[in-house]
Scaffold this motif. Structure first.
Motif, PDB file in Angstrom:
ATOM      1  N   GLU A  27      50.774  38.728  43.251  1.00 19.22           N
ATOM      2  CA  GLU A  27      52.118  38.968  43.838  1.00 19.22           C
ATOM      3  C   GLU A  27      52.520  37.840  44.790  1.00 19.22           C
ATOM      4  O   GLU A  27      53.609  37.844  45.341  1.00 19.22           O
ATOM      5  CB  GLU A  27      52.089  40.300  44.621  1.00 19.22           C
ATOM      6  N   ILE A  28      51.622  36.881  45.036  1.00 17.65           N
ATOM      7  CA  ILE A  28      51.896  35.841  46.047  1.00 17.65           C
ATOM      8  C   ILE A  28      52.476  34.596  45.371  1.00 17.65           C
ATOM      9  O   ILE A  28      51.941  34.139  44.357  1.00 17.65           O
ATOM     10  CB  ILE A  28      50.591  35.489  46.811  1.00 17.65           C
ATOM     11  N   PRO A  29      53.565  34.029  45.925  1.00 17.80           N
ATOM     12  CA  PRO A  29      54.134  32.800  45.340  1.00 17.80           C
ATOM     13  C   PRO A  29      53.075  31.682  45.286  1.00 17.80           C
ATOM     14  O   PRO A  29      52.226  31.575  46.173  1.00 17.80           O
ATOM     15  CB  PRO A  29      55.259  32.428  46.309  1.00 17.80           C
ATOM     16  N   ALA A  30      53.132  30.882  44.235  1.00 16.96           N
ATOM     17  CA  ALA A  30      52.096  29.857  44.004  1.00 16.96           C
ATOM     18  C   ALA A  30      51.894  28.951  45.217  1.00 16.96           C
ATOM     19  O   ALA A  30      50.764  28.600  45.566  1.00 16.96           O
ATOM     20  CB  ALA A  30      52.484  29.026  42.781  1.00 16.96           C
ATOM     21  N   ASN A  31      52.976  28.610  45.906  1.00 19.87           N
ATOM     22  CA  ASN A  31      52.832  27.682  47.053  1.00 19.87           C
ATOM     23  C   ASN A  31      52.258  28.360  48.298  1.00 19.87           C
ATOM     24  O   ASN A  31      52.047  27.714  49.318  1.00 19.87           O
ATOM     25  CB  ASN A  31      54.191  27.050  47.386  1.00 19.87           C
ATOM     26  N   GLN A  32      52.020  29.683  48.204  1.00 23.12           N
ATOM     27  CA  GLN A  32      51.432  30.378  49.370  1.00 23.12           C
ATOM     28  C   GLN A  32      50.077  31.004  49.028  1.00 23.12           C
ATOM     29  O   GLN A  32      49.510  31.753  49.812  1.00 23.12           O
ATOM     30  CB  GLN A  32      52.381  31.487  49.863  1.00 23.12           C
ATOM     31  N   LEU A  33      49.610  30.684  47.797  1.00 20.78           N
ATOM     32  CA  LEU A  33      48.374  31.329  47.348  1.00 20.78           C
ATOM     33  C   LEU A  33      47.202  30.929  48.239  1.00 20.78           C
ATOM     34  O   LEU A  33      46.983  29.734  48.484  1.00 20.78           O
ATOM     35  CB  LEU A  33      48.051  30.925  45.904  1.00 20.78           C
ATOM     36  N   PRO A  34      46.434  31.907  48.729  1.00 19.84           N
ATOM     37  CA  PRO A  34      45.221  31.560  49.487  1.00 19.84           C
ATOM     38  C   PRO A  34      44.089  31.179  48.537  1.00 19.84           C
ATOM     39  O   PRO A  34      44.070  31.590  47.376  1.00 19.84           O
ATOM     40  CB  PRO A  34      44.898  32.860  50.233  1.00 19.84           C
ATOM     41  N   GLN A  35      43.164  30.366  49.051  1.00 17.40           N
ATOM     42  CA  GLN A  35      41.942  30.062  48.301  1.00 17.40           C
ATOM     43  C   GLN A  35      40.885  31.085  48.716  1.00 17.40           C
ATOM     44  O   GLN A  35      40.646  31.290  49.913  1.00 17.40           O
ATOM     45  CB  GLN A  35      41.466  28.642  48.646  1.00 17.40           C
ATOM     46  N   ILE A  36      40.284  31.753  47.724  1.00 15.78           N
ATOM     47  CA  ILE A  36      39.269  32.771  48.028  1.00 15.78           C
ATOM     48  C   ILE A  36      37.892  32.211  47.645  1.00 15.78           C
ATOM     49  O   ILE A  36      37.660  31.844  46.499  1.00 15.78           O
ATOM     50  CB  ILE A  36      39.505  34.078  47.233  1.00 15.78           C
ATOM     51  N   MET A  37      36.995  32.131  48.625  1.00 12.29           N
ATOM     52  CA  MET A  37      35.611  31.706  48.335  1.00 12.29           C
ATOM     53  C   MET A  37      34.746  32.954  48.429  1.00 12.29           C
ATOM     54  O   MET A  37      34.893  33.724  49.380  1.00 12.29           O
ATOM     55  CB  MET A  37      35.155  30.688  49.394  1.00 12.29           C
ATOM     56  N   GLU A  38      33.852  33.168  47.441  1.00 14.45           N
ATOM     57  CA  GLU A  38      33.038  34.382  47.434  1.00 14.45           C
ATOM     58  C   GLU A  38      31.608  34.072  47.854  1.00 14.45           C
ATOM     59  O   GLU A  38      31.031  33.075  47.451  1.00 14.45           O
ATOM     60  CB  GLU A  38      33.057  35.022  46.032  1.00 14.45           C
ATOM     61  N   LEU A  39      31.066  34.925  48.706  1.00 17.25           N
ATOM     62  CA  LEU A  39      29.654  34.819  49.109  1.00 17.25           C
ATOM     63  C   LEU A  39      29.036  36.210  48.920  1.00 17.25           C
ATOM     64  O   LEU A  39      29.380  37.154  49.621  1.00 17.25           O
ATOM     65  CB  LEU A  39      29.535  34.360  50.570  1.00 17.25           C
ATOM     66  N   ARG A  40      28.183  36.330  47.917  1.00 13.17           N
ATOM     67  CA  ARG A  40      27.600  37.629  47.561  1.00 13.17           C
ATOM     68  C   ARG A  40      26.361  37.914  48.400  1.00 13.17           C
ATOM     69  O   ARG A  40      25.546  37.011  48.644  1.00 13.17           O
ATOM     70  CB  ARG A  40      27.200  37.606  46.070  1.00 13.17           C
ATOM     71  N   LEU A  41      26.213  39.147  48.814  1.00 11.28           N
ATOM     72  CA  LEU A  41      25.042  39.559  49.599  1.00 11.28           C
ATOM     73  C   LEU A  41      24.128  40.432  48.734  1.00 11.28           C
ATOM     74  O   LEU A  41      24.608  41.159  47.866  1.00 11.28           O
ATOM     75  CB  LEU A  41      25.499  40.363  50.829  1.00 11.28           C
ATOM     76  N   ASP A  42      22.819  40.350  49.019  1.00  7.14           N
ATOM     77  CA  ASP A  42      21.872  41.199  48.272  1.00  7.14           C
ATOM     78  C   ASP A  42      22.033  42.656  48.684  1.00  7.14           C
ATOM     79  O   ASP A  42      21.808  43.566  47.900  1.00  7.14           O
ATOM     80  CB  ASP A  42      20.424  40.747  48.552  1.00  7.14           C
ATOM     81  N   SER A  43      22.386  42.884  49.952  1.00  9.66           N
ATOM     82  CA  SER A  43      22.639  44.278  50.364  1.00  9.66           C
ATOM     83  C   SER A  43      23.794  44.277  51.363  1.00  9.66           C
ATOM     84  O   SER A  43      23.999  43.282  52.064  1.00  9.66           O
ATOM     85  CB  SER A  43      21.389  44.892  51.004  1.00  9.66           C
ATOM     86  N   MET A  44      24.498  45.395  51.421  1.00  8.11           N
ATOM     87  CA  MET A  44      25.716  45.449  52.260  1.00  8.11           C
ATOM     88  C   MET A  44      25.346  45.854  53.680  1.00  8.11           C
ATOM     89  O   MET A  44      25.856  46.832  54.234  1.00  8.11           O
ATOM     90  CB  MET A  44      26.727  46.405  51.634  1.00  8.11           C
ATOM     91  N   SER A  45      24.445  45.087  54.280  1.00  7.73           N
ATOM     92  CA  SER A  45      23.934  45.432  55.616  1.00  7.73           C
ATOM     93  C   SER A  45      24.335  44.362  56.629  1.00  7.73           C
ATOM     94  O   SER A  45      24.636  43.220  56.268  1.00  7.73           O
ATOM     95  CB  SER A  45      22.396  45.509  55.565  1.00  7.73           C
ATOM     96  N   ALA A  46      24.289  44.731  57.898  1.00  4.50           N
ATOM     97  CA  ALA A  46      24.656  43.800  58.973  1.00  4.50           C
ATOM     98  C   ALA A  46      23.653  42.647  59.026  1.00  4.50           C
ATOM     99  O   ALA A  46      24.040  41.474  59.169  1.00  4.50           O
ATOM    100  CB  ALA A  46      24.704  44.539  60.313  1.00  4.50           C
TER     101      ALA A  46
END
Ligand code: RIB
Length: 345
Positions: free
Chosen positions: A204-223
């Motif tokens: 839904e975001i205009p191309a000139n406003q698109l954010p760059q998303i970098m993914e960092l996966r965790l082995d567990s969803m812990s602090a």
């Protein structure tokens, strides 16, 4: 005093067979019936409430299987289950799978063998097929924090896709164009749905406003896992101004790492969590989060499974979906350039 379980074990039969030997001998094969009756005589077993309950197929016990009881989200969910069960004079057997499908399978077997009247489960992974096999054995199931998808069962869930879009939209509106997605495996259904929401809202975001998303996966969803991963990420360079976290525990671990590295939250990096657990508002940096009604999820799911246990013939499965909501606190803020554009000091 020998119990019904002692008799079943000694005779090498199930609890239900012992119950039938007491209450419905006509349904058993003569040899089986004689074997059980012989053990009952030898052990001097006297049927009591447990036998009466088994006769009526009622023990007013339900199981609750969740992936991580150390996560306050599931603690609140379990409180809701427990309160609804207590009100209906049921008791709950709580099982924690540590996000392991092997443990989940074992718990399903143990609870089935214990003849619980119903099982509430938050699947560790997308294990709908395995759950369908359990349901085929006549075990009443209800899903909590997960839609039932193809399963013939009740479910109480939250629209996680909408939750993901709320998180992305919030950071985007604050001017963030380089966003780190710090979350668990996409095998975890809630993670997959939230990521879908993020991706869908990007469309839904205009191309000139698109954010760059970098993914960092965790082995567990812990602090702790998030803290370790964020410390390493910071070493390799902070090339983002916002972080979308898979849940609040991850957010709290990430903020701890950022602050240890003298990176200000939210001035340098904004962080948004998911769940809005009790600690979120009282954290060192009060956490912006996507709120889920954990207690209400558990309470509603327990009411549904108990209703099915009480009136199996008249029960109609229900699918309840709660909507998440954005709770803005001080861990997110406009980027420096966005503030300049808005002339915010
Ligand atoms: O179990 C993974 C996540 O899903 C939890 O942190 C909570 O957000 C649940 O909905």
């Amino acid at each position: 005093m020998a119990s019904i379980r002692d008799v079943a074990k000694a005779a090498g039969v199930s609890l239900g067979t012992v119950s039938n030997a007491i209450n419905r001998p006509e349904v058993l094969a003569p040899l089986t019936l004689r074997k059980v009756q012989k053990v009952i005589e030898e052990m001097g077993f006297v049927p009591n409430a447990s036998a009466r309950n088994l006769r009526a197929g009622r023990n007013r016990v339900i199981g609750l299987i969740v992936p991580d009881i150390s996560n306050p989200f599931f603690t609140a969910l379990a409180m809701g289950v427990n309160d609804a069960a207590f009100a209906a004079k049921y008791v709950v057997i709580l099982c924690n799978t540590d996000e392991s499908t092997d443990k989940e399978s074992q718990y399903l077997e143990v609870l089935s063998a214990q003849n619980v009247e119903g099982i509430l489960i938050t699947p560790a992974r997308e294990t709908i097929r395995a759950l369908a096999k359990v349901a085929e054995k006549g075990i009443r199931l209800a899903l909590v924090d997960r839609p039932a998808l193809g399963l013939q069962a009740c479910s109480v869930a939250v629209n996680d896709s909408y939750g993901g879009s709320l998180a992305l939209t919030h950071l985007h509106e604050l001017g963030h164009r380089k966003i780190l997605l710090l979350t668990g495996s996409e095998d975890i259904p809630q993670v997959a749905d939230r990521n879908t929401g993020i991706r869908d809202s990007m469309k839904e975001i205009p191309a000139n406003q698109l954010p760059q998303i970098m993914e960092l996966r965790l082995d567990s969803m812990s602090a702790s896992n998030a803290y370790d991963a964020m410390m390493k990420k910071i070493e390799s360079g902070v090339d983002f101004t916002g972080i979308i976290c898979g849940n609040d525990l991850i957010a709290l671990g990430a903020i701890r790492a950022l602050r240890e590295k003298n990176i200000a939250v939210p001035e340098d990096v904004s962080v948004i969590g998911y769940d809005d657990i009790d600690f979120a508002g009282s954290a060192n940096v009060p956490l912006t989060s996507i709120s889920q009604p954990a207690y209400e999820l558990g309470f509603a799911a327990a009411e549904l499974i108990i209703s099915e246990c009480e009136n199996p013939e008249r029960h109609v499965h229900q699918r309840i979906e709660f909507q998440p909501r954005l709770v803005v606190r001080s861990s997110t803020a406009p980027t420096k350039s966005h503030r300049a554009n808005l002339r915010i000091s």
